[in-house]
Scaffold this motif. Structure first.
Motif, PDB file in Angstrom:
ATOM      1  N   LEU A  16       0.616  -1.166  -0.108  1.00  0.00           N
ATOM      2  CA  LEU A  16      -0.036   0.017   0.055  1.00  0.00           C
ATOM      3  C   LEU A  16       1.005   1.285   0.054  1.00  0.00           C
ATOM      4  O   LEU A  16       0.558   2.202  -0.635  1.00  0.00           O
ATOM      5  CB  LEU A  16      -0.892  -0.152   1.077  1.00  0.00           C
ATOM      6  CG  LEU A  16      -2.211  -1.013   1.291  1.00  0.00           C
ATOM      7  CD1 LEU A  16      -2.768  -1.211   2.415  1.00  0.00           C
ATOM      8  CD2 LEU A  16      -3.021  -0.823   0.052  1.00  0.00           C
ATOM      9  N   LYS A  17       1.920   1.093   0.802  1.00  0.00           N
ATOM     10  CA  LYS A  17       2.906   2.563   0.823  1.00  0.00           C
ATOM     11  C   LYS A  17       3.447   2.680  -0.286  1.00  0.00           C
ATOM     12  O   LYS A  17       3.519   3.809  -0.956  1.00  0.00           O
ATOM     13  CB  LYS A  17       3.852   2.113   2.079  1.00  0.00           C
ATOM     14  CG  LYS A  17       4.892   3.289   2.012  1.00  0.00           C
ATOM     15  CD  LYS A  17       4.470   4.530   2.294  1.00  0.00           C
ATOM     16  CE  LYS A  17       5.687   5.548   2.719  1.00  0.00           C
ATOM     17  NZ  LYS A  17       5.351   6.818   2.677  1.00  0.00           N
ATOM     18  N   LEU A  18       4.052   1.612  -0.976  1.00  0.00           N
ATOM     19  CA  LEU A  18       4.666   1.947  -2.544  1.00  0.00           C
ATOM     20  C   LEU A  18       3.763   2.426  -3.345  1.00  0.00           C
ATOM     21  O   LEU A  18       4.094   3.244  -4.279  1.00  0.00           O
ATOM     22  CB  LEU A  18       5.257   0.535  -2.773  1.00  0.00           C
ATOM     23  CG  LEU A  18       6.653   0.006  -2.152  1.00  0.00           C
ATOM     24  CD1 LEU A  18       6.961  -1.507  -2.694  1.00  0.00           C
ATOM     25  CD2 LEU A  18       7.757   1.056  -2.131  1.00  0.00           C
ATOM     26  N   LEU A  19       2.378   1.899  -3.507  1.00  0.00           N
ATOM     27  CA  LEU A  19       1.643   2.384  -4.504  1.00  0.00           C
ATOM     28  C   LEU A  19       1.236   3.440  -4.381  1.00  0.00           C
ATOM     29  O   LEU A  19       0.664   4.421  -5.100  1.00  0.00           O
ATOM     30  CB  LEU A  19       0.340   1.368  -4.622  1.00  0.00           C
ATOM     31  CG  LEU A  19       0.801  -0.068  -5.304  1.00  0.00           C
ATOM     32  CD1 LEU A  19      -0.248  -1.284  -4.916  1.00  0.00           C
ATOM     33  CD2 LEU A  19       1.051   0.132  -6.786  1.00  0.00           C
ATOM     34  N   SER A  20       1.006   3.982  -3.089  1.00  0.00           N
ATOM     35  CA  SER A  20       0.553   5.306  -2.637  1.00  0.00           C
ATOM     36  C   SER A  20       1.644   6.349  -3.178  1.00  0.00           C
ATOM     37  O   SER A  20       1.420   7.528  -3.578  1.00  0.00           O
ATOM     38  CB  SER A  20       0.425   5.480  -1.136  1.00  0.00           C
ATOM     39  OG  SER A  20       1.661   5.712  -0.575  1.00  0.00           O
ATOM     40  N   GLU A  21       2.856   6.087  -3.141  1.00  0.00           N
ATOM     41  CA  GLU A  21       4.005   6.905  -3.892  1.00  0.00           C
ATOM     42  C   GLU A  21       4.143   6.915  -5.252  1.00  0.00           C
ATOM     43  O   GLU A  21       4.291   7.652  -5.892  1.00  0.00           O
ATOM     44  CB  GLU A  21       5.155   6.485  -2.930  1.00  0.00           C
ATOM     45  CG  GLU A  21       5.449   6.769  -1.491  1.00  0.00           C
ATOM     46  CD  GLU A  21       6.551   6.285  -0.845  1.00  0.00           C
ATOM     47  OE1 GLU A  21       7.251   5.420  -1.559  1.00  0.00           O
ATOM     48  OE2 GLU A  21       6.781   6.405   0.374  1.00  0.00           O
ATOM     49  N   LYS A  22       4.056   5.610  -5.880  1.00  0.00           N
ATOM     50  CA  LYS A  22       4.409   5.409  -7.260  1.00  0.00           C
ATOM     51  C   LYS A  22       3.129   5.528  -8.004  1.00  0.00           C
ATOM     52  O   LYS A  22       3.182   5.633  -9.448  1.00  0.00           O
ATOM     53  CB  LYS A  22       5.081   4.172  -7.516  1.00  0.00           C
ATOM     54  CG  LYS A  22       5.431   3.791  -8.804  1.00  0.00           C
ATOM     55  CD  LYS A  22       7.022   4.384  -9.002  1.00  0.00           C
ATOM     56  CE  LYS A  22       7.264   4.295 -10.520  1.00  0.00           C
ATOM     57  NZ  LYS A  22       7.776   3.245 -11.125  1.00  0.00           N
ATOM     58  N   ARG A  33      11.477  -3.246  -5.863  1.00  0.00           N
ATOM     59  CA  ARG A  33      11.228  -1.978  -4.966  1.00  0.00           C
ATOM     60  C   ARG A  33      11.716  -2.288  -3.629  1.00  0.00           C
ATOM     61  O   ARG A  33      12.388  -1.659  -2.828  1.00  0.00           O
ATOM     62  CB  ARG A  33      10.264  -1.123  -5.172  1.00  0.00           C
ATOM     63  CG  ARG A  33      10.573   0.023  -4.440  1.00  0.00           C
ATOM     64  CD  ARG A  33      11.434   0.892  -5.287  1.00  0.00           C
ATOM     65  NE  ARG A  33      11.207   2.501  -4.735  1.00  0.00           N
ATOM     66  CZ  ARG A  33      12.411   3.136  -4.337  1.00  0.00           C
ATOM     67  NH1 ARG A  33      13.440   2.768  -4.543  1.00  0.00           N
ATOM     68  NH2 ARG A  33      12.373   4.422  -3.759  1.00  0.00           N
ATOM     69  N   VAL A  34      10.696  -3.389  -3.200  1.00  0.00           N
ATOM     70  CA  VAL A  34      11.221  -3.694  -1.878  1.00  0.00           C
ATOM     71  C   VAL A  34      12.462  -4.185  -1.434  1.00  0.00           C
ATOM     72  O   VAL A  34      13.016  -3.992  -0.477  1.00  0.00           O
ATOM     73  CB  VAL A  34      10.049  -4.708  -1.369  1.00  0.00           C
ATOM     74  CG1 VAL A  34      10.310  -5.437   0.143  1.00  0.00           C
ATOM     75  CG2 VAL A  34       8.535  -4.148  -1.257  1.00  0.00           C
ATOM     76  N   LYS A  35      12.742  -4.940  -2.362  1.00  0.00           N
ATOM     77  CA  LYS A  35      14.363  -5.571  -2.215  1.00  0.00           C
ATOM     78  C   LYS A  35      15.420  -4.451  -2.290  1.00  0.00           C
ATOM     79  O   LYS A  35      16.030  -4.554  -1.323  1.00  0.00           O
ATOM     80  CB  LYS A  35      14.699  -6.470  -3.438  1.00  0.00           C
ATOM     81  CG  LYS A  35      16.038  -7.223  -3.282  1.00  0.00           C
ATOM     82  CD  LYS A  35      16.041  -8.453  -4.463  1.00  0.00           C
ATOM     83  CE  LYS A  35      17.359  -8.785  -4.499  1.00  0.00           C
ATOM     84  NZ  LYS A  35      17.508  -9.728  -5.611  1.00  0.00           N
ATOM     85  N   SER A  78      -2.949  -0.124  -8.992  1.00  0.00           N
ATOM     86  CA  SER A  78      -2.972   1.279  -8.479  1.00  0.00           C
ATOM     87  C   SER A  78      -4.052   1.276  -7.256  1.00  0.00           C
ATOM     88  O   SER A  78      -4.912   0.429  -7.301  1.00  0.00           O
ATOM     89  CB  SER A  78      -3.198   2.273  -9.488  1.00  0.00           C
ATOM     90  OG  SER A  78      -4.467   1.962 -10.187  1.00  0.00           O
ATOM     91  N   LEU A  79      -3.802   2.356  -6.551  1.00  0.00           N
ATOM     92  CA  LEU A  79      -4.554   2.342  -5.450  1.00  0.00           C
ATOM     93  C   LEU A  79      -5.916   2.981  -5.938  1.00  0.00           C
ATOM     94  O   LEU A  79      -6.106   3.883  -6.718  1.00  0.00           O
ATOM     95  CB  LEU A  79      -4.165   3.428  -4.132  1.00  0.00           C
ATOM     96  CG  LEU A  79      -2.900   2.714  -3.503  1.00  0.00           C
ATOM     97  CD1 LEU A  79      -2.411   3.518  -2.525  1.00  0.00           C
ATOM     98  CD2 LEU A  79      -3.458   1.247  -2.959  1.00  0.00           C
ATOM     99  N   THR A  80      -7.093   2.628  -5.303  1.00  0.00           N
ATOM    100  CA  THR A  80      -8.494   3.057  -5.528  1.00  0.00           C
ATOM    101  C   THR A  80      -8.506   4.259  -4.403  1.00  0.00           C
ATOM    102  O   THR A  80      -7.509   4.411  -3.646  1.00  0.00           O
ATOM    103  CB  THR A  80      -9.684   2.160  -5.138  1.00  0.00           C
ATOM    104  OG1 THR A  80      -9.587   1.731  -3.867  1.00  0.00           O
ATOM    105  CG2 THR A  80      -9.518   0.858  -6.114  1.00  0.00           C
TER     106      THR A  80
END
Length: 117
Positions: A16-22, A33-35, A78-80
């Motif tokens: 959720l955090k990564l998708l909120s940024e990207k 990206r996590v790696k 992507s986040l809704t």
């Protein structure tokens, strides 16, 4: 990282955090990206990441779209609107939890006898 139990409990929040940024990412991109951000300490496998993505999608937190890339379909997540709201809450909760754990780990050793045990 040796203990996968900590990772299991945080994958959803990390995604959720990564998708909120990207804004839009595909599965391999998320795991890469996590790696990268964890200096190779956290490696999300296909079997760990995709069930989380499917669950987030079923909960209405993610939307998907497919695009052709080098002749192959690539599924982007992507986040809704709801997903963005949940991401803020989950990241805040995790940060608070980590602060609490840090405080506990940093506390001086005390004897149980001082607590009446």
């Amino acid at each position: 990282m040796e203990s996968k139990e900590f990772i299991r409990g945080t994958i959803k929040t990390l995604v959720l955090k990564l998708l909120s940024e990207k804004k839009k990412m595909y599965g391999y991109e998320i795991s890469a990206r996590v790696k990268e951000l964890s200096a190779n300490e956290i490696q999300l496998t296909y079997g760990a990441l995709y069930p989380i993505l499917y669950k987030l999608e079923a909960e209405g937190l993610l939307s998907t779209e497919s695009e052709l890339f080098e002749g192959r379909a690539r599924k982007y997540y992507s986040l809704t609107k709801k997903g963005n709201e949940v991401a803020k809450v989950k990241v805040s909760e995790l940060q608070k939890f980590m602060d609490i754990v840090k405080n506990i780990l940093a506390a001086p050793k005390t004897s149980l006898e001082s607590w009446g045990y």
